[in-house]
Design a protein around this motif. Structure first.
Motif, mmCIF file in Angstrom:
data_model
loop_
_atom_site.group_PDB
_atom_site.id
_atom_site.type_symbol
_atom_site.label_atom_id
_atom_site.label_comp_id
_atom_site.label_asym_id
_atom_site.label_seq_id
_atom_site.Cartn_x
_atom_site.Cartn_y
_atom_site.Cartn_z
ATOM 1 N N GLU A 138 0.831 -1.206 0.000
ATOM 2 C CA GLU A 138 0.000 0.000 0.000
ATOM 3 C C GLU A 138 0.863 1.252 0.000
ATOM 4 N N LYS A 139 1.926 1.265 0.806
ATOM 5 C CA LYS A 139 2.810 2.435 0.872
ATOM 6 C C LYS A 139 3.493 2.694 -0.467
ATOM 7 N N LYS A 140 3.754 1.636 -1.223
ATOM 8 C CA LYS A 140 4.386 1.777 -2.537
ATOM 9 C C LYS A 140 3.355 2.053 -3.641
ATOM 10 N N GLY A 141 2.067 2.068 -3.270
ATOM 11 C CA GLY A 141 1.018 2.349 -4.251
ATOM 12 C C GLY A 141 0.660 1.154 -5.112
ATOM 13 N N LEU A 142 1.071 -0.034 -4.693
ATOM 14 C CA LEU A 142 0.802 -1.255 -5.467
ATOM 15 C C LEU A 142 -0.486 -1.897 -4.954
ATOM 16 N N THR A 143 -1.598 -1.281 -5.300
ATOM 17 C CA THR A 143 -2.874 -1.705 -4.735
ATOM 18 C C THR A 143 -3.863 -2.262 -5.756
ATOM 19 N N THR A 144 -3.462 -2.320 -7.024
ATOM 20 C CA THR A 144 -4.362 -2.839 -8.049
ATOM 21 C C THR A 144 -3.679 -3.966 -8.816
ATOM 22 N N PRO A 145 -4.463 -4.825 -9.438
ATOM 23 C CA PRO A 145 -3.857 -5.890 -10.245
ATOM 24 C C PRO A 145 -2.921 -5.340 -11.311
ATOM 25 N N ALA A 146 -3.308 -4.260 -11.979
ATOM 26 C CA ALA A 146 -2.477 -3.693 -13.053
ATOM 27 C C ALA A 146 -1.129 -3.224 -12.520
ATOM 28 N N LYS A 147 -1.139 -2.550 -11.380
ATOM 29 C CA LYS A 147 0.113 -2.064 -10.804
ATOM 30 C C LYS A 147 0.993 -3.210 -10.335
#
Length: 66
Positions: free
Chosen positions: A19-28
């Motif tokens: 979450e802190k790295k912004g990796l919260t979606t399948p695409a990311k």
């Protein structure tokens, strides 16, 4: 963030780091290399494979917008 909570047995500390790295979606997550994901404490090769499978399944269920 809902997506990360849907990943079974994902350690809370790993989820927080994603979450802190912004990796919260399948695409990311799919756009992130295994090497980058392995640097996140709480993620190993097996968990990354599981995450990738869940991401792929999630993307396949996305409705097509016209």
């Amino acid at each position: 963030m809902k997506f990360l909570r849907s990943i079974p047995d994902l350690p809370v500390n790993a989820r927080s780091r994603l979450e802190k790295k912004g990796l919260t979606t399948p695409a990311k997550l799919m756009a992130t290399t295994d090497e980058e994901l392995l640097k996140i404490k709480g993620l190993g090769p097996m968990k990354i494979r599981i995450i990738r499978r869940i991401c792929e399944a999630s993307e396949q269920r996305q409705p097509v917008l016209e």
